[in-house]
Design an enzyme around this catalytic site. Structure first.
Site, mmCIF file in Angstrom:
data_model
loop_
_atom_site.group_PDB
_atom_site.id
_atom_site.type_symbol
_atom_site.label_atom_id
_atom_site.label_comp_id
_atom_site.label_asym_id
_atom_site.label_seq_id
_atom_site.Cartn_x
_atom_site.Cartn_y
_atom_site.Cartn_z
ATOM 1 N N ALA A 75 0.814 -1.216 0.000
ATOM 2 C CA ALA A 75 0.000 0.000 0.000
ATOM 3 C C ALA A 75 0.850 1.270 0.000
ATOM 4 C CB ALA A 75 -0.938 -0.002 1.202
ATOM 5 N N SER A 203 -3.639 -3.440 0.280
ATOM 6 C CA SER A 203 -2.488 -4.170 0.793
ATOM 7 C C SER A 203 -2.863 -5.637 0.916
ATOM 8 C CB SER A 203 -2.132 -3.596 2.168
ATOM 9 O OG SER A 203 -1.204 -4.425 2.813
ATOM 10 N N CYS A 328 3.827 2.054 11.992
ATOM 11 C CA CYS A 328 4.594 2.784 10.986
ATOM 12 C C CYS A 328 5.305 3.979 11.592
ATOM 13 C CB CYS A 328 3.660 3.250 9.881
ATOM 14 S SG CYS A 328 2.561 1.934 9.386
#
Length: 404
Positions: A75, A203, A328
């Site tokens: 993604a 994703s 992330c």
């Protein structure tokens, strides 16, 4: 029940055993290992057929034409390809882009890069519950706006944006609309034959497929053009060069097929478990729900526990795999930028925990989690001078701390 308990499905998911089994058939000499771009022999043809089947499985889940699905490495690449690709192709029309402050870093950092290249980006602040005010979005649209990028489900707080209405607004003005659907695909219904969405990122690993594979939906009618960011053999209709990783693509296809079959029952089950978790902890003093249960994905619960330091809470909850912020960005000790964008102060943002549930989460695990959270919060607050002051009625905002 096995410890630790995995409650971080929004960071990644285990590969479903059915998916892993399918992938194994596309690796070794006695399997289908060929290069799908090899047109001159059976090994290539079989690989190409496997890719076609997977492309169809992905398209079917989201109501797209298989020719609109472009395979990428994930993604993050899809977001980069969509935003940079569209911005570069349409820059003669204008150089203004609109996004929100709570997007994934793959969108925000891509927009920052485009700003360095001379584009102008408007970052909308969401309302307190995380939802974008559509009147503000409309007010931000200009004659030179070429692209809007607003995600479907937020990865930290789980709120669901109204992508159908945003799509209508963009289409009426001839603005391209990109949606990061990483956290929603296979969890919420998506029908691109009805939605006015031009570009959508997917994703594999958030939905029980392998890591390292994703896709970008690129609308054909009306046709959306993007400039390739990766050059080479002209694979994926020139939009994304590179030999296709057949085993990963097959895995993603199988994961999407399973999601289509099981989505309805699975989401009802997860919504029940999420509500059970919230009902089990919501009566703890000074606990706050971040986001919106009504307008939220069924599998994400983000909660702040005031007067408890988030990192110490995570250590106390070592039998639970949970996160503060998203994986992330959790390498940094900064409080979550998503929660800050909701207008939350640093202390409360620091004390937030994201619980994300998934296919292998059980009721027993949720009950264990509730019990552990309640005990841990009690213990940590017993140790906290701030909690003691709060209980004595001291206004902590009015205290001046000495700098030693």
């Amino acid at each position: 029940m096995k410890l630790p308990i995995y409650l971080d499905y929004s960071a990644t998911t285990p590969v479903d055993p059915r998916v892993a089994e399918k992938m194994m058939q596309f690796l070794t000499l006695d399997g289908t290992f060929g290069n799908p771009a090899s047109r001159s022999h059976r090994f290539g043809w079989q690989a190409e057929e496997a890719v076609d089947i997977a492309r169809n499985q992905i398209a079917e889940l989201v109501g797209a034409d298989p020719r609109e699905i472009v395979f990428t490495s994930g993604a993050t690449e899809s977001d980069n390809l969509a935003i940079k690709g569209a911005a570069n192709f349409y820059q003669k029309k204008g150089k203004h882009i609109i996004t929100s402050k709570t997007e994934h870093k793959a969108v925000l950092d891509t927009c920052r890069q485009l700003e360095r290249e001379g584009f102008e980006v408007t970052y909308l602040a969401p309302q307190r519950n995380g939802i974008i005010d559509l009147n503000e979005l409309e007010a931000a649209m200009r004659d030179d706006t070429i692209l809007v990028s607003i995600m479907h489900v937020n990865n930290e707080i789980g709120v669901v944006q109204d992508i159908a209405t945003i799509g209508e607004m963009c289409r009426a003005r001839g603005i391209i609309y990109h949606v990061d659907a990483t956290q929603s695909v296979g969890k919420l219904p998506i029908d691109l034959s009805q939605l006015k969405v031009d570009l959508m990122s997917f994703s594999g690993h958030k939905i029980y497929g392998p890591k390292g594979i994703g896709a970008l939906y690129v609308r054909r009618k009306p046709r959306i053009r993007i400039e390739a960011q990766m050059h080479g053999g002209g694979h994926e209709r020139g939009m994304r060069s590179g030999t296709l990783p057949v085993h990963q693509i097959v895995g993603m296809g199988e994961a999407y097929r399973i999601a289509k079959e099981e989505m309805e029952t699975e989401m009802a089950r997860l919504r029940g478990l999420r509500n059970r978790l919230w009902n089990g902890i919501k009566d703890i003093e000074e606990v706050y729900l971040n986001g919106d249960l009504e307008q939220g994905a069924p599998n994400i619960l983000n909660v702040s526990f005031n007067y408890v330091e988030g990192e110490s809470l995570i250590m106390a909850l070592k039998d639970l795999a949970v996160s503060s912020g998203s994986a992330c960005t959790s390498a940094s000790l900064e409080p979550s930028y998503v929660l800050r964008a909701l207008g939350m102060n640093d202390e409360l943002a620091h004390s937030s925990i994201r619980f994300s549930l998934g296919r292998f989460t059980t009721e027993e695990e949720i009950d264990y989690a509730i019990d552990l959270v309640r005990k841990s919060i009690g213990r940590l607050r017993d140790l906290s001078p701030l909690w003691e002051m709060y209980k004595q009625g001291v206004d902590l905002n009015s205290i001046e701390w000495a700098h030693h």
